[in-house]
Write a protein that holds these residues in place. Structure first.
Motif, PDB file in Angstrom:
ATOM      1  N   UNK A   1       5.768  56.904  62.522  1.00 27.98           N
ATOM      2  CA  UNK A   1       6.425  57.250  63.735  1.00 27.98           C
ATOM      3  C   UNK A   1       5.721  57.373  64.862  1.00 27.98           C
ATOM      4  N   UNK A   2       4.733  58.249  64.586  1.00 29.32           N
ATOM      5  CA  UNK A   2       3.653  58.835  65.571  1.00 29.32           C
ATOM      6  C   UNK A   2       2.863  57.492  66.140  1.00 29.32           C
ATOM      7  N   UNK A   3       2.592  56.534  65.019  1.00 33.85           N
ATOM      8  CA  UNK A   3       1.726  55.279  65.684  1.00 33.85           C
ATOM      9  C   UNK A   3       2.659  54.449  66.316  1.00 33.85           C
TER      10      UNK A   3
ATOM     11  N   UNK B   1       7.789  74.728  58.378  1.00 30.16           N
ATOM     12  CA  UNK B   1       7.353  74.287  59.539  1.00 30.16           C
ATOM     13  C   UNK B   1       7.188  73.048  59.946  1.00 30.16           C
ATOM     14  N   UNK B   2       6.810  72.283  58.871  1.00 29.58           N
ATOM     15  CA  UNK B   2       6.695  70.793  59.267  1.00 29.58           C
ATOM     16  C   UNK B   2       7.928  70.141  59.362  1.00 29.58           C
ATOM     17  N   UNK B   3       8.599  70.558  58.366  1.00 34.50           N
ATOM     18  CA  UNK B   3      10.181  69.768  58.448  1.00 34.50           C
ATOM     19  C   UNK B   3      11.054  70.391  59.821  1.00 34.50           C
TER      20      UNK B   3
ATOM     21  N   UNK C   1       9.852  67.952  62.313  1.00 33.70           N
ATOM     22  CA  UNK C   1      10.333  66.965  62.245  1.00 33.70           C
ATOM     23  C   UNK C   1      11.694  66.828  62.550  1.00 33.70           C
ATOM     24  N   UNK C   2      12.588  67.874  62.407  1.00 32.49           N
ATOM     25  CA  UNK C   2      13.784  67.899  62.735  1.00 32.49           C
ATOM     26  C   UNK C   2      13.831  67.834  64.276  1.00 32.49           C
ATOM     27  N   UNK C   3      13.063  68.569  64.948  1.00 29.13           N
ATOM     28  CA  UNK C   3      12.956  68.566  66.400  1.00 29.13           C
ATOM     29  C   UNK C   3      12.425  66.931  66.919  1.00 29.13           C
TER      30      UNK C   3
ATOM     31  N   UNK D   1       8.067  62.858  71.963  1.00 28.98           N
ATOM     32  CA  UNK D   1       8.132  62.395  70.530  1.00 28.98           C
ATOM     33  C   UNK D   1       6.900  62.258  70.007  1.00 28.98           C
ATOM     34  N   UNK D   2       5.836  61.986  70.659  1.00 34.02           N
ATOM     35  CA  UNK D   2       4.436  61.645  70.011  1.00 34.02           C
ATOM     36  C   UNK D   2       3.865  63.256  69.639  1.00 34.02           C
ATOM     37  N   UNK D   3       4.385  64.273  70.597  1.00 32.60           N
ATOM     38  CA  UNK D   3       3.827  65.331  70.319  1.00 32.60           C
ATOM     39  C   UNK D   3       4.351  66.256  69.110  1.00 32.60           C
ATOM     40  N   UNK D   4       5.914  65.999  69.061  1.00 35.97           N
ATOM     41  CA  UNK D   4       6.186  66.525  67.878  1.00 35.97           C
ATOM     42  C   UNK D   4       6.044  66.011  66.641  1.00 35.97           C
ATOM     43  N   UNK D   5       5.927  64.697  66.514  1.00 34.11           N
ATOM     44  CA  UNK D   5       5.634  63.784  65.286  1.00 34.11           C
ATOM     45  C   UNK D   5       4.070  64.260  64.815  1.00 34.11           C
ATOM     46  N   UNK D   6       3.193  64.389  65.994  1.00 36.81           N
ATOM     47  CA  UNK D   6       1.825  64.844  65.638  1.00 36.81           C
ATOM     48  C   UNK D   6       1.600  66.058  65.079  1.00 36.81           C
ATOM     49  N   UNK D   7       2.496  67.129  65.632  1.00 38.19           N
ATOM     50  CA  UNK D   7       2.606  68.459  64.971  1.00 38.19           C
ATOM     51  C   UNK D   7       3.133  68.546  63.663  1.00 38.19           C
ATOM     52  N   UNK D   8       4.323  67.896  63.361  1.00 34.41           N
ATOM     53  CA  UNK D   8       4.941  67.868  62.089  1.00 34.41           C
ATOM     54  C   UNK D   8       3.820  66.846  61.089  1.00 34.41           C
ATOM     55  N   UNK D   9       3.183  66.173  61.577  1.00 34.79           N
ATOM     56  CA  UNK D   9       2.251  65.393  60.711  1.00 34.79           C
ATOM     57  C   UNK D   9       0.888  66.385  60.319  1.00 34.79           C
ATOM     58  N   UNK D  10       0.491  67.167  61.480  1.00 34.03           N
ATOM     59  CA  UNK D  10      -0.800  68.167  61.290  1.00 34.03           C
ATOM     60  C   UNK D  10      -0.239  69.114  60.091  1.00 34.03           C
ATOM     61  N   UNK D  11       0.989  69.569  60.173  1.00 35.40           N
ATOM     62  CA  UNK D  11       1.351  70.840  59.305  1.00 35.40           C
ATOM     63  C   UNK D  11       1.542  70.105  58.046  1.00 35.40           C
TER      64      UNK D  11
END
Length: 157
Positions: free
Chosen positions: A69-71, A126-128, A131-133, A39-49
């Protein structure tokens, strides 16, 4: 004296856990620990994009949602993996995990829909998608947290 990276020994009357770098490795390697890490990884990836794109009101809300969500997920993962939740007893951490997982799942889906249908931008899409993942991962995390919370409340009663 244990060197860095080796298992540390606890006193015989204390709870025996394998610790590396101050973290309970049994939690980190458990289903809940791995799920929180994902969850941390997917959220961070969506946040970065989303931060790379950064234009439009929907993407700004998406950035805020993924950052929150990430925090919160990182804080909960750290509390469980370091056993700090046993010291901070004013908060029911199992219930907090349940609420955060449900809120993040709903929020990621609700805020991801406007981002994915916004004017065509590959980074927004890609971010969305990530985010869905993450929302799917939070949904599974909600179910796991619910089971843990229910078993934890039955034990205490």
């Amino acid at each position: 004296m244990a060197s860095f990276g080796e298992e540390t020994k606890t006193s015989p009357d204390a709870e025996h856990v394998e610790r590396k770098c101050g973290l309970d490795m049994s939690y980190v390697k458990s289903i809940n620990g791995i799920l929180k890490a994902k969850q941390i990884g997917w959220s961070l990836l969506a946040f970065t994009l989303a931060c790379i794109e950064g234009s439009g009101i929907s993407i700004v809300f998406f950035i805020i949602a993924t950052l929150c969500g990430w925090t919160t997920t990182f804080v909960i993962w750290f509390m469980f993996s370091s056993h700090t939740y046993k010291k901070v007893t004013r908060i029911n951490w199992f219930l907090a995990d349940l609420v955060v997982s449900l809120a993040a799942c709903v929020l990621y889906v609700c805020i991801g829909i406007p981002v994915i249908i916004s004017p065509f931008c590959p980074l927004c899409i890609a971010a969305a998608v990530f985010g869905f993942i993450a929302a799917f991962s939070y949904g599974i995390g909600f179910w796991q947290a619910y089971r843990t919370y229910r078993s934890q409340t039955y034990v205490e009663v």
